[in-house]
Scaffold this active site. Structure first.
Site, PDB file in Angstrom:
ATOM      1  N   TYR A   1      -5.022   7.760  -7.176  1.00 26.91           N
ATOM      2  CA  TYR A   1      -4.064   6.898  -6.475  1.00 26.91           C
ATOM      3  C   TYR A   1      -4.611   6.515  -5.100  1.00 26.91           C
ATOM      4  CZ  TYR A   1       0.413   5.508  -4.342  1.00 26.91           C
ATOM      5  OH  TYR A   1       1.425   4.833  -3.700  1.00 26.91           O
TER       6      TYR A   1
ATOM      7  N   SER B   1       0.865  -1.174   0.000  1.00 29.64           N
ATOM      8  CA  SER B   1       0.000   0.000   0.000  1.00 29.64           C
ATOM      9  C   SER B   1       0.905   1.228   0.000  1.00 29.64           C
ATOM     10  CB  SER B   1      -0.941  -0.048   1.202  1.00 29.64           C
ATOM     11  OG  SER B   1      -1.810   1.064   1.234  1.00 29.64           O
TER      12      SER B   1
ATOM     13  N   LYS C   1      -5.396   2.814  -3.392  1.00 33.37           N
ATOM     14  CA  LYS C   1      -4.731   2.355  -2.173  1.00 33.37           C
ATOM     15  C   LYS C   1      -5.702   2.233  -0.996  1.00 33.37           C
ATOM     16  CE  LYS C   1      -0.515   1.914  -3.754  1.00 33.37           C
ATOM     17  NZ  LYS C   1       0.060   0.552  -3.943  1.00 33.37           N
TER      18      LYS C   1
END
Length: 293
Positions: free
Chosen positions: A164, A150, A168
């Site tokens: 993004y 992660s 994650k």
């Protein structure tokens, strides 16, 4: 520059350590390569996936048959099925590392549908599909380890990284859920949350087309800083990070989350403290929507 690998003959497997087999995605460079090399140095076997054929030729020459290299684009589900099936057909996998990824930079308004889809497919859908492929074999063999790479950005949000963060944060939620599904089968999950690591991440960033509306606000400031930055501004040593991840796979009870980097610790601590304070302030409001009799 990666540390030169010692010849296989110089790296005997310690008698008290069983040889384990790894499957690592995104091993062409960065953390994936460091993890691949570190596992090999410890005497383990690795199947490493790359997008650039030949990226690990030096490691193949050094470690021979202990390293298997597969070419894989993790956004192609048919290729995932083919590579994972071929890997599992050749023997059990003890440790899966979902590492492949990149960052898309820009305001959400600037992002195309294709950019958003590719970012989320790479960071979330691919790890979900790859994890799913290994769950049954790990369950049937009595256990295994799944390492999800992660990020500090899996807990903390910032401008220009909204897609993004979606990938994650989604990976973190998926991992919390599936880890509880398989907790009785000896399968352990760890979410690794690195800080700013010198892995070439900044040079691999992809950018939206900048719009005038965002040029002079927080989005523009962050974009321009990233465009000018290089890895010398990053503080986390990828070799030390790889060693810490490897050591975690040796723990009988590994943590679900592993914060690596002082910047990660500080940022996540501040974010969790702020969220907890906001939640506590809503306690009475939360209770007020219950049915009354």
């Amino acid at each position: 520059m990666p540390t030169p690998a010692l010849p296989t003959s110089a790296l005997p497997t310690p008698a008290d350590k069983a040889v384990r087999r790894w499957f690592i995605t995104g091993a062409s460079g960065g953390l994936g390569r460091h993890l691949t090399e570190h596992a090999l140095q410890q005497g383990d076997r690795v199947t490493a996936t790359v997008r650039r054929p030949g990226a690990l030729d030096d490691l193949r020459a050094a470690y021979g048959e202990r390293l298997t290299v597969e070419t894989l684009d993790v956004t192609r589900s048919a290729d995932i099925d083919e590579v994972t099936a071929r890997t599992l057909a050749s023997g059990p996998v003890d440790i899966l590392v979902n590492n492949a990824g990149y960052g898309l930079v820009g305001a959400t308004e600037e992002m195309t549908v294709e950019q958003i889809r590719d970012q989320v497919e790479t960071l979330l859908l691919a790890p979900m599909l790859i994890t799913r492929a290994f769950l049954k074999p790990m369950r049937e063999q009595g256990g295994g380890r799944v390492i999800q790479i992660s990020s500090m950005g899996g807990q903390v949000g910032s401008p220009v990284f909204s897609a993004y963060h979606a990938g994650k944060w989604g990976l973190e939620g998926f991992t919390e859920g599936v880890s509880r599904e398989v907790s009785g089968f000896g399968i352990h999950f760890t979410l690794v949350e690195p800080g700013a690591t010198r892995t070439g991440f900044t040079s691999a960033l992809r950018y939206t087309i900048e719009s005038a509306a965002y040029r002079d606000n927080a989005v523009g400031e962050m974009r321009h800083w990233l465009e000018a930055a290089d890895d010398s501004a990053l503080t986390v040593d990828p070799a030390a990070l790889a060693a810490a991840v490897y050591d975690t796979t040796r723990r009988p009870a590994p943590p679900l989350r592993l914060a690596l980097g002082a910047d990660t610790y500080d940022a996540v601590h501040a974010a969790l403290t702020e969220r907890l304070a906001a939640l506590e302030a809503q306690k009475d409001l939360a209770a007020s929507v219950a049915f009354t009799r």
